[in-house]
Design a protein around this motif. Sequence first.
Motif, PDB file in Angstrom:
ATOM      1  N   VAL A 143      19.367 -10.473 -31.152  1.00  0.00           N
ATOM      2  CA  VAL A 143      20.114 -10.957 -29.992  1.00  0.00           C
ATOM      3  C   VAL A 143      19.982 -12.487 -29.857  1.00  0.00           C
ATOM      4  O   VAL A 143      20.871 -13.154 -29.337  1.00  0.00           O
ATOM      5  N   VAL A 185      22.641 -13.963 -32.170  1.00  0.00           N
ATOM      6  CA  VAL A 185      23.968 -13.821 -31.548  1.00  0.00           C
ATOM      7  C   VAL A 185      24.120 -14.831 -30.397  1.00  0.00           C
ATOM      8  O   VAL A 185      25.167 -15.466 -30.251  1.00  0.00           O
ATOM      9  N   GLY A 186      23.039 -15.016 -29.639  1.00  0.00           N
ATOM     10  CA  GLY A 186      23.061 -15.984 -28.541  1.00  0.00           C
ATOM     11  C   GLY A 186      23.223 -17.404 -29.032  1.00  0.00           C
ATOM     12  O   GLY A 186      23.935 -18.214 -28.442  1.00  0.00           O
ATOM     13  N   ASP A 201      26.751 -18.057 -29.970  1.00  0.00           N
ATOM     14  CA  ASP A 201      27.544 -18.210 -28.742  1.00  0.00           C
ATOM     15  C   ASP A 201      27.347 -19.602 -28.148  1.00  0.00           C
ATOM     16  O   ASP A 201      28.308 -20.286 -27.781  1.00  0.00           O
ATOM     17  N   GLU A 202      26.077 -20.036 -28.065  1.00  0.00           N
ATOM     18  CA  GLU A 202      25.774 -21.328 -27.434  1.00  0.00           C
ATOM     19  C   GLU A 202      26.269 -22.505 -28.270  1.00  0.00           C
ATOM     20  O   GLU A 202      26.760 -23.489 -27.736  1.00  0.00           O
ATOM     21  N   ILE A 208      29.845 -12.650 -30.363  1.00  0.00           N
ATOM     22  CA  ILE A 208      29.864 -11.492 -31.264  1.00  0.00           C
ATOM     23  C   ILE A 208      29.608 -10.249 -30.418  1.00  0.00           C
ATOM     24  O   ILE A 208      28.565 -10.137 -29.765  1.00  0.00           O
ATOM     25  N   ARG A 215      23.126 -16.179 -16.685  1.00  0.00           N
ATOM     26  CA  ARG A 215      24.279 -16.123 -17.589  1.00  0.00           C
ATOM     27  C   ARG A 215      23.938 -15.144 -18.699  1.00  0.00           C
ATOM     28  O   ARG A 215      22.857 -15.228 -19.298  1.00  0.00           O
ATOM     29  N   VAL A 240      24.020 -14.265 -22.147  1.00  0.00           N
ATOM     30  CA  VAL A 240      24.276 -15.005 -23.395  1.00  0.00           C
ATOM     31  C   VAL A 240      24.735 -14.055 -24.486  1.00  0.00           C
ATOM     32  O   VAL A 240      25.704 -14.313 -25.185  1.00  0.00           O
ATOM     33  N   SER A 241      24.034 -12.956 -24.646  1.00  0.00           N
ATOM     34  CA  SER A 241      24.450 -11.968 -25.646  1.00  0.00           C
ATOM     35  C   SER A 241      23.851 -10.606 -25.323  1.00  0.00           C
ATOM     36  O   SER A 241      22.816 -10.498 -24.663  1.00  0.00           O
ATOM     37  N   LEU A 268      20.201 -10.804 -23.685  1.00  0.00           N
ATOM     38  CA  LEU A 268      19.603 -12.142 -23.604  1.00  0.00           C
ATOM     39  C   LEU A 268      20.284 -12.895 -22.467  1.00  0.00           C
ATOM     40  O   LEU A 268      21.517 -12.975 -22.428  1.00  0.00           O
TER      41      LEU A 268
END
Lengths: 80, 141
Positions: free
Chosen positions: A43, A46-47, A50-51, A57, B106, B108-109, B116
Amino acid sequence: MEKNEMIEKMVTILADEFEVETSEITADAPIKETLHLDSLSLVDMVGLVDEEFGVTIQNSEIATIRTFGDLYEFVYTRLA
Amino acid sequence: MSYTTTDIEQLIPQRAPIVMLDTFSRIDEKNYASELTIREDNIFCVGDKFAEVGIIEHIAQTAAAYTGYKHLVEADSVKLGYIGDVKNCRFTVYPSKGDTLHTTIRIVSEINDITLITAETKVADQLVATCKMKLATDESK
């Protein structure tokens, strides 16, 4: 962003975050094994994507991304 | 969508005196907010100040309320959740009794049962804390 530029940025941030050599991150290399990801750290990857790239995803998509090449293609097509 | 003291227990398993949320609300798909007013008898108060562990608990319950809300929306039952990881924690000031914490998280994922989040807690415009937190949901419960 050009694809090569995106790949270079991706390799740098992944190597830095997961403490592996940039040389280990090749297009054919499996992501989970190379970055030593378990269910908790997956995770994080994936984070990070994204960031850093603004690309999300989804849970249903993660299984289709096995190698770094898969990841580059996934992110690049969504950036384009 | 907004939950207050009376119905927040639909979203989280904690019960008084451990409940560290007065309100919980959805801002948009990825952002959620909560509030907690620190009362005299709050168990995480040390003297007149609210301890770091209380702030962490408040943030964790905000994240737990999100997963509870998500399961309720999906017409599922509320699942048990666990804090998997807390990192990049920064505390800038100790809140005092009577202060109201305003927290935004927020998403995040979310992969499999792991979520997260990033969190930011303020009192009025004063930043109190920021952190990243991972929560694991026990789908078997």
